[in-house]
Design a protein around this motif. Structure first.
Motif, PDB file in Angstrom:
ATOM      1  N   GLU A  53      -1.336  -0.968 -18.883  1.00 30.12           N
ATOM      2  CA  GLU A  53      -1.364   0.005 -17.883  1.00 30.12           C
ATOM      3  C   GLU A  53      -2.225  -0.380 -16.788  1.00 30.12           C
ATOM      4  N   LYS A  54      -3.316  -1.319 -16.960  1.00 29.18           N
ATOM      5  CA  LYS A  54      -3.880  -1.963 -16.059  1.00 29.18           C
ATOM      6  C   LYS A  54      -3.262  -2.610 -15.109  1.00 29.18           C
ATOM      7  N   LEU A  55      -2.576  -3.767 -15.399  1.00 30.86           N
ATOM      8  CA  LEU A  55      -1.753  -4.580 -14.756  1.00 30.86           C
ATOM      9  C   LEU A  55      -0.688  -3.592 -13.778  1.00 30.86           C
ATOM     10  N   GLY A  56      -0.364  -2.455 -14.596  1.00 27.85           N
ATOM     11  CA  GLY A  56       0.643  -1.593 -13.944  1.00 27.85           C
ATOM     12  C   GLY A  56       0.000  -0.888 -12.803  1.00 27.85           C
ATOM     13  N   TYR A  57      -1.140  -0.567 -12.851  1.00 32.30           N
ATOM     14  CA  TYR A  57      -1.832   0.269 -11.829  1.00 32.30           C
ATOM     15  C   TYR A  57      -2.108  -0.741 -10.485  1.00 32.30           C
ATOM     16  N   VAL A  58      -2.347  -2.137 -11.060  1.00 33.76           N
ATOM     17  CA  VAL A  58      -2.680  -3.196  -9.690  1.00 33.76           C
ATOM     18  C   VAL A  58      -1.268  -3.447  -9.175  1.00 33.76           C
ATOM     19  N   HIS A  59      -0.156  -3.299  -9.829  1.00 34.59           N
ATOM     20  CA  HIS A  59       1.369  -3.639  -9.562  1.00 34.59           C
ATOM     21  C   HIS A  59       1.776  -2.312  -8.494  1.00 34.59           C
ATOM     22  N   PHE A  60       1.525  -1.210  -9.067  1.00 38.29           N
ATOM     23  CA  PHE A  60       1.647  -0.018  -8.299  1.00 38.29           C
ATOM     24  C   PHE A  60       0.843  -0.073  -6.811  1.00 38.29           C
ATOM     25  N   TRP A  61      -0.299  -0.115  -6.922  1.00 39.82           N
ATOM     26  CA  TRP A  61      -1.107  -0.113  -5.534  1.00 39.82           C
ATOM     27  C   TRP A  61      -0.546  -1.146  -4.347  1.00 39.82           C
ATOM     28  N   LEU A  62      -0.404  -2.312  -5.130  1.00 40.42           N
ATOM     29  CA  LEU A  62      -0.011  -3.521  -4.354  1.00 40.42           C
ATOM     30  C   LEU A  62       1.392  -3.255  -3.615  1.00 40.42           C
ATOM     31  N   THR A  63       2.289  -2.764  -4.346  1.00 39.75           N
ATOM     32  CA  THR A  63       3.615  -2.323  -4.145  1.00 39.75           C
ATOM     33  C   THR A  63       3.260  -1.089  -2.927  1.00 39.75           C
ATOM     34  N   PHE A  64       2.769  -0.025  -3.250  1.00 41.95           N
ATOM     35  CA  PHE A  64       2.764   1.097  -2.534  1.00 41.95           C
ATOM     36  C   PHE A  64       2.391   0.847  -1.181  1.00 41.95           C
ATOM     37  N   ILE A  65       1.127   0.166  -1.314  1.00 42.88           N
ATOM     38  CA  ILE A  65       0.489  -0.248   0.088  1.00 42.88           C
ATOM     39  C   ILE A  65       1.334  -1.116   0.981  1.00 42.88           C
ATOM     40  N   GLY A  66       1.915  -2.256   0.191  1.00 43.45           N
ATOM     41  CA  GLY A  66       2.700  -3.258   0.798  1.00 43.45           C
ATOM     42  C   GLY A  66       4.123  -2.693   1.455  1.00 43.45           C
ATOM     43  N   VAL A  67       4.782  -1.762   1.037  1.00 42.39           N
ATOM     44  CA  VAL A  67       5.934  -1.117   1.552  1.00 42.39           C
ATOM     45  C   VAL A  67       5.513  -0.296   2.831  1.00 42.39           C
ATOM     46  N   TYR A  68       4.474   0.462   2.750  1.00 45.48           N
ATOM     47  CA  TYR A  68       4.098   1.252   3.827  1.00 45.48           C
ATOM     48  C   TYR A  68       3.740   0.297   5.067  1.00 45.48           C
ATOM     49  N   LEU A  69       2.860  -0.906   4.590  1.00 48.08           N
ATOM     50  CA  LEU A  69       2.557  -1.711   5.537  1.00 48.08           C
ATOM     51  C   LEU A  69       3.772  -2.372   6.325  1.00 48.08           C
ATOM     52  N   VAL A  70       4.838  -2.723   5.535  1.00 46.95           N
ATOM     53  CA  VAL A  70       5.976  -3.129   6.242  1.00 46.95           C
ATOM     54  C   VAL A  70       6.742  -2.413   6.933  1.00 46.95           C
ATOM     55  N   PHE A  71       7.108  -1.048   6.601  1.00 49.13           N
ATOM     56  CA  PHE A  71       8.304  -0.243   7.075  1.00 49.13           C
ATOM     57  C   PHE A  71       7.634   0.621   8.053  1.00 49.13           C
ATOM     58  N   MET A  72       6.233   1.000   7.989  1.00 52.64           N
ATOM     59  CA  MET A  72       6.028   2.042   9.233  1.00 52.64           C
ATOM     60  C   MET A  72       6.046   1.331  10.372  1.00 52.64           C
ATOM     61  N   PRO A  73       5.267   0.172  10.526  1.00 52.90           N
ATOM     62  CA  PRO A  73       5.232  -0.396  11.936  1.00 52.90           C
ATOM     63  C   PRO A  73       6.540  -1.011  12.288  1.00 52.90           C
ATOM     64  N   MET A  74       7.618  -1.094  11.347  1.00 57.47           N
ATOM     65  CA  MET A  74       9.007  -1.333  11.735  1.00 57.47           C
ATOM     66  C   MET A  74       9.727  -0.249  12.507  1.00 57.47           C
ATOM     67  N   HIS A  75       9.304   0.941  12.226  1.00 61.45           N
ATOM     68  CA  HIS A  75       9.726   1.974  12.817  1.00 61.45           C
ATOM     69  C   HIS A  75       9.389   2.216  14.342  1.00 61.45           C
ATOM     70  N   TYR A  76       8.199   1.588  14.777  1.00 61.71           N
ATOM     71  CA  TYR A  76       7.378   1.810  15.833  1.00 61.71           C
ATOM     72  C   TYR A  76       8.369   0.461  16.755  1.00 61.71           C
ATOM     73  N   VAL A  77       8.533  -0.682  16.057  1.00 58.92           N
ATOM     74  CA  VAL A  77       9.058  -1.760  17.074  1.00 58.92           C
ATOM     75  C   VAL A  77      10.558  -1.382  17.170  1.00 58.92           C
ATOM     76  N   GLY A  78      11.147  -0.560  16.108  1.00 58.82           N
ATOM     77  CA  GLY A  78      12.683  -0.043  16.483  1.00 58.82           C
ATOM     78  C   GLY A  78      12.772   0.912  17.500  1.00 58.82           C
ATOM     79  N   ILE A  79      11.511   1.774  17.607  1.00 62.36           N
ATOM     80  CA  ILE A  79      11.861   2.650  18.688  1.00 62.36           C
ATOM     81  C   ILE A  79      11.694   1.736  20.171  1.00 62.36           C
TER      82      ILE A  79
END
Length: 618
Positions: free
Chosen positions: A469-495
């Motif tokens: 579970e501890k490795l699972g928590y690390v996996h979740f937060w790295l993935t969750f933060i990483g996904v938003y850091l990738v695709f939220m700015p991408m909306h901006y450059v798309g506009i």
């Protein structure tokens, strides 16, 4: 708690004298010895086949993620030398630069791998196979042989697609949507040659795999439910897998026909999708065809495919949210109705992918209206998930975190879908990164979060051990933060107008101001990809070294947790339990525990029975 109710027990009330099933229905492994090949390779056990789909899907996910990292490096640092990739990419790195034609091949293969080989076969193939017999109370799928064939057709498809990557002329390079004429003319570009042919052959085998699996899933749910398991007592996971199979069975043959007609155009001189084509100033003989026809055929599969990918995740997330909120799922019948509504509407919105093809504006307005309507059942699901979480006694397991992350991404991506559903706005943003960001959030990332949630939740039943579970928590937060850091700015450059599928933006002065943001997106994408290796390590390490699981580690109500920790072929060693109640009796007032499994009769829960349930206990 009644662990095993005999199959001849009445649906309501106290069970009668236990009845032992005939030998042929008992644990299959007791009757004949299986070799390694028949037990683990050419297995007809749905649980082994599910693991085969999962591990093959993990391989493809690593490869697809690696390809995306390569083209994100190119996009983020287009002026940098890439000579260090020469040992891996060979001739596709020229004078220290990535070959532009190979860049398009990377985009094509990344999309194909992720949409079809990971999120369709890897997600649905794994969990539909694993959970349908266990949760409906069946010994196995309706046809074990067809089930085995479905995996091996997928595996053959995988081999052909993998081989196509290493062809001298390069893999398919027409985009994952393989629009003609690039896909229809072998002489168009190097990636239109043998790589495209192998792509089409691979997809034909893939579609056969999906159809074999879909027929099996539907038949099993309809015909092999245990005693008392009415459709109104099915877990939402089974409803989602069942409707996903129906979608695939109705839509994949259309893509098969499109691929077949494309092969005719490529190899036999027909003109289904070709007309008035010039190459190097030379007119080709093809006349009368229409590339728009191909788009109609492709997207008639392509939009249901979005829900073929996301609906299994919806079902699993519903199950995990209820289990870990220790509350009944909010609006069970509304959730089933919304799944049915999504399934129906998914077949009548395909042309919203085609607003820029020059269609009649009135027709465009019809598809726009239908597209906005499909947001209604999706909104019902979001409301019910949030209501299930509201004031729940939440346990933040890794599976629960990924389920909550799924809801977050589905909301974020869905809101931008409403923007793109408007034809006037979509025409402006159709070929920009705004679209890329939208479908990666609402379909790609959301489905991946559902996949991860399912693996973390059902891993104990798959392998008899617990993921860390501890490795699972690390996996979740790295993935969750990483996904938003990738695709939220991408909306901006798309506009801002960033077009997709471009090799570099250095030739455009208007885009130079976004160079740093593009580097940030690329760095975040690589960061998120590398974070997945924590999951890879956790997964394979825990198969052999993880903490041993108990029979029902999450205190869940569904039938799979009534089997032994490591169920054999046949699932239950004795009689299959009968079902007496719906699967979401959590924290019921008056109950001794905060969960009541489906196989516990009402006669054993007198203190918590509701007025209508007291009659069933008599």
């Amino acid at each position: 708690m009644a662990a095993n109710i005999p199959t001849n027990a009445p649906v309501h009330g106290t069970p009668t004298v236990p009845h032992i099933e005939h030998d042929e229905h008992l644990h299959h492994d007791e009757h004949h010895e299986q070799s390694f090949l028949t037990k683990y390779v050419f297995s007809q056990d749905h649980k082994v086949i599910a693991k085969q789909f999962l591990i093959t899907g993990i391989f493809w996910a690593i490869l697809g993620g690696a390809l995306s990292s390569l083209f994100r490096i190119q996009l983020g640092w287009p002026e940098s030398t890439m000579s260090w990739l020469t040992p891996v990419l060979g001739k596709w790195v020229e004078a220290g630069k990535l070959n532009p034609e190979f860049y398009l091949a990377l985009v094509t293969m990344h999309g194909t791998i992720m949409v079809f080989f990971v999120l369709t076969a890897g997600l649905s193939g794994t969990f539909s196979n694993f959970l349908i017999p266990l949760q409906v109370g069946a010994r196995d799928m309706a046809s074990g042989f067809m089930n085995m064939l479905s995996y091996w057709f997928f595996f053959a498809s995988s081999i052909i697609m993998f081989v196509s990557i290493f062809l001298e002329t390069g893999p398919a390079s027409a985009g994952w949507t393989i629009y003609p004429p690039l896909s229809a003319l072998p002489q168009a570009i190097p990636g239109s040659g043998a790589g495209m042919t192998l792509w089409l052959v691979s997809m034909a085998l893939f579609i056969i795999s999906q159809l074999l699996g879909g027929v099996n899933y539907i038949t099993t749910v309809i015909n092999l439910r245990t005693r008392g398991m009415s459709m109104s007592k099915l877990p939402l996971t089974i409803w989602s897998f069942f409707l996903t199979a129906v979608l695939g069975l109705l839509s994949f043959p259309v893509l098969f026909s499109a691929a077949l007609l494309l092969i005719f155009d490529r190899s036999f001189g027909t003109s289904f999708f070709l007309s008035d084509i010039y190459i190097a100033g030379q007119a080709l003989s093809n006349t009368g065809g229409s590339p728009i026809l191909f788009q109609h055929l492709f997207w008639f599969l392509g939009h249901p495919e979005v829900y073929i990918v996301i609906m299994p995740a919806m079902g699993m997330v519903s199950e995990i949210l209820a289990t870990n909120s220790r509350k009944p799922i909010f609006g069970y019948r509304a959730m089933i109705g919304s799944l049915l509504g999504i399934s129906l509407l998914s077949f009548v919105v395909w042309a919203h992918h085609m607003f820029v093809t020059g269609m009649n504006p009135f027709l465009g307005s019809v598809f726009m209206f239908l597209t906005l309507i499909i947001a209604v059942p999706s909104g019902v699901k979001v409301f019910n998930w949030l209501a299930t979480l509201w004031r729940g006694n939440i346990r933040f397991t890794t599976a629960m975190l990924f389920s909550i992350g799924f809801v977050s991404l589905f909301i974020s991506g869905g809101l931008t879908g409403i923007v793109l559903g408007n034809a006037a706005l979509d025409i402006q943003m159709h070929n920009t990164y705004f679209v890329v960001a939208h479908f990666h959030l609402v379909m790609g990332s959301s489905a991946f979060f559902g996949l991860f949630a399912g693996v973390y939740h059902w891993f104990p039943k798959m392998f008899g051990r617990m993921l860390d579970e501890k490795l699972g928590y690390v996996h979740f937060w790295l993935t969750f933060i990483g996904v938003y850091l990738v695709f939220m700015p991408m909306h901006y450059v798309g506009i801002a107008g960033f077009p997709r599928r471009y090799y570099a933006f250095t030739g455009f002065d208007s885009f130079s101001q976004f160079a740093d943001l593009n580097k940030f997106i690329s760095a975040a994408a690589i960061f998120a990809f590398l974070g997945q290796f924590i999951f890879i390590f956790n997964f394979f390490y825990s198969i052999w070294r993880g903490r041993r699981a108990t029979e029902n580690p999450w205190n869940s109500n569904t039938l799979e947790w009534t089997t032994p920790i490591n169920p054999g072929h046949g699932n239950w060693p004795g009689a299959i339990p009968a079902v007496h109640r719906w699967p979401y009796d959590y924290s019921k007032p008056g109950a001794e525990k905060d969960f009541i499994p489906q196989n516990v009769p009402y006669s054993q829960t007198q203190s918590s029975n509701l007025p209508n349930e007291r009659e069933m206990a008599e």
